[in-house]
Scaffold this motif. Structure first.
Motif, PDB file in Angstrom:
ATOM      1  N   MET A   1       0.846  -1.198   0.000  1.00  0.00           N
ATOM      2  CA  MET A   1       0.000   0.000   0.000  1.00  0.00           C
ATOM      3  C   MET A   1       0.877   1.243   0.000  1.00  0.00           C
ATOM      4  SD  MET A   1      -3.298   0.993   2.359  1.00  0.00           S
ATOM      5  CE  MET A   1      -2.467   1.006   3.923  1.00  0.00           C
ATOM      6  N   ARG A   2       0.482   2.220  -0.821  1.00  0.00           N
ATOM      7  CA  ARG A   2       1.170   3.501  -0.840  1.00  0.00           C
ATOM      8  C   ARG A   2       0.407   4.508   0.021  1.00  0.00           C
ATOM      9  NH1 ARG A   2       1.828   4.093  -7.237  1.00  0.00           N
ATOM     10  NH2 ARG A   2      -0.088   2.865  -7.147  1.00  0.00           N
ATOM     11  N   HIS A   3       1.085   5.603   0.344  1.00  0.00           N
ATOM     12  CA  HIS A   3       0.545   6.563   1.302  1.00  0.00           C
ATOM     13  C   HIS A   3       0.648   7.981   0.751  1.00  0.00           C
ATOM     14  CE1 HIS A   3       2.144   3.080   3.519  1.00  0.00           C
ATOM     15  NE2 HIS A   3       1.074   3.229   4.283  1.00  0.00           N
ATOM     16  N   GLY A   4      -0.421   8.735   0.944  1.00  0.00           N
ATOM     17  CA  GLY A   4      -0.433  10.135   0.545  1.00  0.00           C
ATOM     18  C   GLY A   4      -1.104  10.983   1.599  1.00  0.00           C
ATOM     19  N   ILE A   5      -1.150  12.276   1.348  1.00  0.00           N
ATOM     20  CA  ILE A   5      -1.908  13.187   2.188  1.00  0.00           C
ATOM     21  C   ILE A   5      -3.019  13.801   1.352  1.00  0.00           C
ATOM     22  CG2 ILE A   5       0.034  13.661   3.734  1.00  0.00           C
ATOM     23  CD1 ILE A   5       0.413  16.359   2.306  1.00  0.00           C
ATOM     24  N   ASP A   6      -4.150  14.027   2.001  1.00  0.00           N
ATOM     25  CA  ASP A   6      -5.306  14.652   1.358  1.00  0.00           C
ATOM     26  C   ASP A   6      -5.600  15.937   2.121  1.00  0.00           C
ATOM     27  OD1 ASP A   6      -7.600  15.158  -0.151  1.00  0.00           O
ATOM     28  OD2 ASP A   6      -8.869  13.971   1.184  1.00  0.00           O
ATOM     29  N   VAL A   7      -5.337  17.078   1.505  1.00  0.00           N
ATOM     30  CA  VAL A   7      -5.358  18.360   2.190  1.00  0.00           C
ATOM     31  C   VAL A   7      -6.624  19.132   1.836  1.00  0.00           C
ATOM     32  CG1 VAL A   7      -4.082  20.488   2.644  1.00  0.00           C
ATOM     33  CG2 VAL A   7      -2.834  18.402   1.999  1.00  0.00           C
ATOM     34  N   ALA A   8      -7.365  19.532   2.861  1.00  0.00           N
ATOM     35  CA  ALA A   8      -8.533  20.402   2.680  1.00  0.00           C
ATOM     36  C   ALA A   8      -8.022  21.829   2.564  1.00  0.00           C
ATOM     37  CB  ALA A   8      -9.485  20.265   3.860  1.00  0.00           C
ATOM     38  N   ILE A   9      -7.890  22.323   1.344  1.00  0.00           N
ATOM     39  CA  ILE A   9      -7.301  23.647   1.128  1.00  0.00           C
ATOM     40  C   ILE A   9      -8.367  24.731   1.330  1.00  0.00           C
ATOM     41  CG2 ILE A   9      -5.290  22.980  -0.209  1.00  0.00           C
ATOM     42  CD1 ILE A   9      -6.900  23.448  -2.757  1.00  0.00           C
ATOM     43  N   LEU A  10      -8.908  24.739   2.553  1.00  0.00           N
ATOM     44  CA  LEU A  10      -9.929  25.684   2.977  1.00  0.00           C
ATOM     45  C   LEU A  10      -9.427  26.389   4.236  1.00  0.00           C
ATOM     46  CD1 LEU A  10     -13.113  23.368   2.857  1.00  0.00           C
ATOM     47  CD2 LEU A  10     -11.949  24.477   0.938  1.00  0.00           C
ATOM     48  N   GLY A  11     -10.046  27.519   4.566  1.00  0.00           N
ATOM     49  CA  GLY A  11      -9.684  28.214   5.791  1.00  0.00           C
ATOM     50  C   GLY A  11      -8.221  28.605   5.796  1.00  0.00           C
ATOM     51  N   ASP A  12      -7.515  28.314   6.885  1.00  0.00           N
ATOM     52  CA  ASP A  12      -6.092  28.646   6.970  1.00  0.00           C
ATOM     53  C   ASP A  12      -5.267  27.928   5.910  1.00  0.00           C
ATOM     54  OD1 ASP A  12      -6.582  30.300   9.110  1.00  0.00           O
ATOM     55  OD2 ASP A  12      -5.970  28.833  10.628  1.00  0.00           O
ATOM     56  N   LEU A  13      -5.729  26.758   5.475  1.00  0.00           N
ATOM     57  CA  LEU A  13      -5.001  25.993   4.460  1.00  0.00           C
ATOM     58  C   LEU A  13      -5.305  26.466   3.039  1.00  0.00           C
ATOM     59  CD1 LEU A  13      -5.414  22.455   6.027  1.00  0.00           C
ATOM     60  CD2 LEU A  13      -3.274  23.718   5.796  1.00  0.00           C
ATOM     61  N   ALA A  14      -6.128  27.494   2.902  1.00  0.00           N
ATOM     62  CA  ALA A  14      -6.390  28.064   1.580  1.00  0.00           C
ATOM     63  C   ALA A  14      -5.230  28.919   1.096  1.00  0.00           C
ATOM     64  CB  ALA A  14      -7.677  28.895   1.601  1.00  0.00           C
ATOM     65  N   GLU A  15      -4.318  29.281   1.982  1.00  0.00           N
ATOM     66  CA  GLU A  15      -3.121  30.008   1.561  1.00  0.00           C
ATOM     67  C   GLU A  15      -2.241  29.053   0.760  1.00  0.00           C
ATOM     68  OE1 GLU A  15      -0.684  32.522   0.461  1.00  0.00           O
ATOM     69  OE2 GLU A  15      -2.267  33.276   1.797  1.00  0.00           O
ATOM     70  N   PRO A  16      -2.062  29.276  -0.557  1.00  0.00           N
ATOM     71  CA  PRO A  16      -1.416  28.253  -1.395  1.00  0.00           C
ATOM     72  C   PRO A  16       0.017  27.941  -1.000  1.00  0.00           C
ATOM     73  CG  PRO A  16      -1.809  30.288  -2.636  1.00  0.00           C
ATOM     74  CD  PRO A  16      -2.563  30.415  -1.358  1.00  0.00           C
ATOM     75  N   ALA A  17       0.731  28.906  -0.418  1.00  0.00           N
ATOM     76  CA  ALA A  17       2.109  28.625  -0.008  1.00  0.00           C
ATOM     77  C   ALA A  17       2.158  27.526   1.047  1.00  0.00           C
ATOM     78  CB  ALA A  17       2.762  29.897   0.526  1.00  0.00           C
ATOM     79  N   ARG A  18       1.095  27.380   1.825  1.00  0.00           N
ATOM     80  CA  ARG A  18       1.078  26.331   2.850  1.00  0.00           C
ATOM     81  C   ARG A  18       0.983  24.952   2.218  1.00  0.00           C
ATOM     82  NH1 ARG A  18      -2.598  29.987   6.971  1.00  0.00           N
ATOM     83  NH2 ARG A  18      -0.812  30.981   7.969  1.00  0.00           N
ATOM     84  N   LEU A  19       0.246  24.838   1.113  1.00  0.00           N
ATOM     85  CA  LEU A  19       0.214  23.549   0.426  1.00  0.00           C
ATOM     86  C   LEU A  19       1.592  23.214  -0.127  1.00  0.00           C
ATOM     87  CD1 LEU A  19      -1.421  21.104  -0.602  1.00  0.00           C
ATOM     88  CD2 LEU A  19      -1.555  22.310  -2.783  1.00  0.00           C
ATOM     89  N   VAL A  20       2.291  24.199  -0.658  1.00  0.00           N
ATOM     90  CA  VAL A  20       3.633  23.956  -1.189  1.00  0.00           C
ATOM     91  C   VAL A  20       4.547  23.427  -0.083  1.00  0.00           C
ATOM     92  CG1 VAL A  20       5.666  25.043  -2.215  1.00  0.00           C
ATOM     93  CG2 VAL A  20       3.381  25.647  -3.030  1.00  0.00           C
ATOM     94  N   THR A  21       4.466  24.028   1.093  1.00  0.00           N
ATOM     95  CA  THR A  21       5.277  23.560   2.219  1.00  0.00           C
ATOM     96  C   THR A  21       4.905  22.130   2.599  1.00  0.00           C
ATOM     97  OG1 THR A  21       5.527  25.799   3.085  1.00  0.00           O
ATOM     98  CG2 THR A  21       5.877  23.985   4.631  1.00  0.00           C
ATOM     99  N   LEU A  22       3.602  21.838   2.692  1.00  0.00           N
ATOM    100  CA  LEU A  22       3.172  20.489   3.026  1.00  0.00           C
ATOM    101  C   LEU A  22       3.637  19.483   1.977  1.00  0.00           C
ATOM    102  CD1 LEU A  22      -0.463  21.272   4.230  1.00  0.00           C
ATOM    103  CD2 LEU A  22       1.345  20.276   5.651  1.00  0.00           C
ATOM    104  N   ALA A  23       3.568  19.850   0.709  1.00  0.00           N
ATOM    105  CA  ALA A  23       3.987  18.944  -0.360  1.00  0.00           C
ATOM    106  C   ALA A  23       5.485  18.674  -0.289  1.00  0.00           C
ATOM    107  CB  ALA A  23       3.618  19.533  -1.721  1.00  0.00           C
ATOM    108  N   ARG A  24       6.258  19.718  -0.073  1.00  0.00           N
ATOM    109  CA  ARG A  24       7.709  19.549   0.015  1.00  0.00           C
ATOM    110  C   ARG A  24       8.078  18.641   1.194  1.00  0.00           C
ATOM    111  NH1 ARG A  24       8.904  24.590   0.560  1.00  0.00           N
ATOM    112  NH2 ARG A  24       9.193  25.054  -1.646  1.00  0.00           N
ATOM    113  N   GLU A  25       7.444  18.874   2.346  1.00  0.00           N
ATOM    114  CA  GLU A  25       7.737  18.065   3.523  1.00  0.00           C
ATOM    115  C   GLU A  25       7.215  16.634   3.354  1.00  0.00           C
ATOM    116  OE1 GLU A  25       9.680  18.815   5.832  1.00  0.00           O
ATOM    117  OE2 GLU A  25       9.904  20.985   5.560  1.00  0.00           O
ATOM    118  N   ALA A  26       6.093  16.473   2.663  1.00  0.00           N
ATOM    119  CA  ALA A  26       5.563  15.129   2.420  1.00  0.00           C
ATOM    120  C   ALA A  26       6.533  14.306   1.587  1.00  0.00           C
ATOM    121  CB  ALA A  26       4.201  15.216   1.742  1.00  0.00           C
ATOM    122  N   GLU A  27       7.066  14.903   0.553  1.00  0.00           N
ATOM    123  CA  GLU A  27       8.024  14.167  -0.270  1.00  0.00           C
ATOM    124  C   GLU A  27       9.266  13.804   0.530  1.00  0.00           C
ATOM    125  OE1 GLU A  27       8.564  14.520  -4.681  1.00  0.00           O
ATOM    126  OE2 GLU A  27      10.253  15.777  -4.019  1.00  0.00           O
ATOM    127  N   ALA A  28       9.746  14.730   1.339  1.00  0.00           N
ATOM    128  CA  ALA A  28      10.939  14.467   2.142  1.00  0.00           C
ATOM    129  C   ALA A  28      10.700  13.369   3.174  1.00  0.00           C
ATOM    130  CB  ALA A  28      11.393  15.751   2.838  1.00  0.00           C
TER     131      ALA A  28
END
Length: 268
Positions: A1-28
């Motif tokens: 089984m593979r693993h990912g994150i599913d991000v609700a890009i609403l509210g505080d997470l609607a700031e797109p730079a935060r998704l970029v940070t989460l994506a970078r850290e997820a890959e690492a």
């Protein structure tokens, strides 16, 4: 089984730079995918980001993880525009795009703009139009809802024969639809962060899904859920899940708390 994150890009997470940070850290941290919600939540009073712009930024910040939506209300888009958008993300990311597709569960996202929430026939036809365009052939289509008069999409997605389509939903029609495509996405947790989908229930639904499948080819089953670092989700893999998507949303905690969960890595 593979693993990912599913991000609700609403509210505080609607700031797109935060998704970029989460994506970078997820890959690492060893996760395999970043999927995002696709909502017009501002129509019901909550800030929300455009998923495709945010995913394009995440594509530039990463090199390995898959990128997509869980899920897009396809009928809120013109199929030709969505086909072009997804193809562009696939090329930009080096062939890492996934399209999560569904009817859309928030009626206000249609009615606030003067449209009715469409039925499954619209979604089915839209997906057929999109995959015809992704084929690279000249498309001639005259259906109940869409017309394409001799158009050839270019540039095409890198993935062949198409970008994977994962269908969301648990209704009988959604399971039949998912059986036609490349995967199924099922929500397994509630707003309070508790798992509501048991492995036994998942196994029964996967059995029903495969009963409708005409081919024996690979079929992804992506469970959206919550786990703690070091915990095991192996029972879901044994029940038929091929993906675990860790659910990250504002109800679960602050952006910093969610970032720490990502850095801790996938469950066992």
């Amino acid at each position: 089984m593979r693993h990912g994150i599913d991000v609700a890009i609403l509210g505080d997470l609607a700031e797109p730079a935060r998704l970029v940070t989460l994506a970078r850290e997820a890959e690492a941290a060893g996760w395999d995918a970043v999927l995002v919600w696709d909502h017009l939540a501002f129509a019901w009073g909550i800030p929300s980001a455009d998923p495709w712009v945010a995913l394009a930024a995440a594509a530039h910040a990463t090199s390995r993880i898959r990128l997509g939506t869980a899920v897009t209300a396809v009928a809120r888009h013109r199929p030709e525009r969505l086909a072009q958008t997804v193809a562009t993300l696939d090329r930009l990311s080096g062939g890492r795009a996934i399209l999560g597709a569904g009817l859309g569960g928030v009626t206000e996202e249609f009615t606030a703009f003067g449209s009715a929430r469409p039925g499954g026939a619209v979604l089915d036809e839209a997906l057929d139009v999109m995959t015809s365009l992704w084929s690279g052939d000249e498309v001639h289509h005259r259906g109940a809802h869409y017309t394409v008069d001799g158009v050839r999409l270019a540039p095409l997605p890198l993935q062949r024969p198409r970008v994977p389509v994962w269908v969301g939903g648990t209704a009988p029609g959604a399971l039949r639809r998912a059986a036609r495509w490349d995967g199924w996405v099922v929500a397994g947790d509630d707003q309070e962060g508790r798992m509501t989908l048991s492995p036994d229930s998942l196994a029964a639904q996967v059995g029903e899904l495969r009963r409708h499948r005409a081919t024996t080819g690979d079929l992804d089953v992506a469970v959206i859920g919550v786990s703690e670092p070091g915990s095991s989700v192996r029972a879901y893999a044994e029940a038929g899940a091929t993906w675990w998507l860790e659910h990250l949303h504002g109800y679960r905690g602050s952006v910093e708390k969610l970032l720490q969960r990502v850095k801790a890595g996938p469950p066992a």
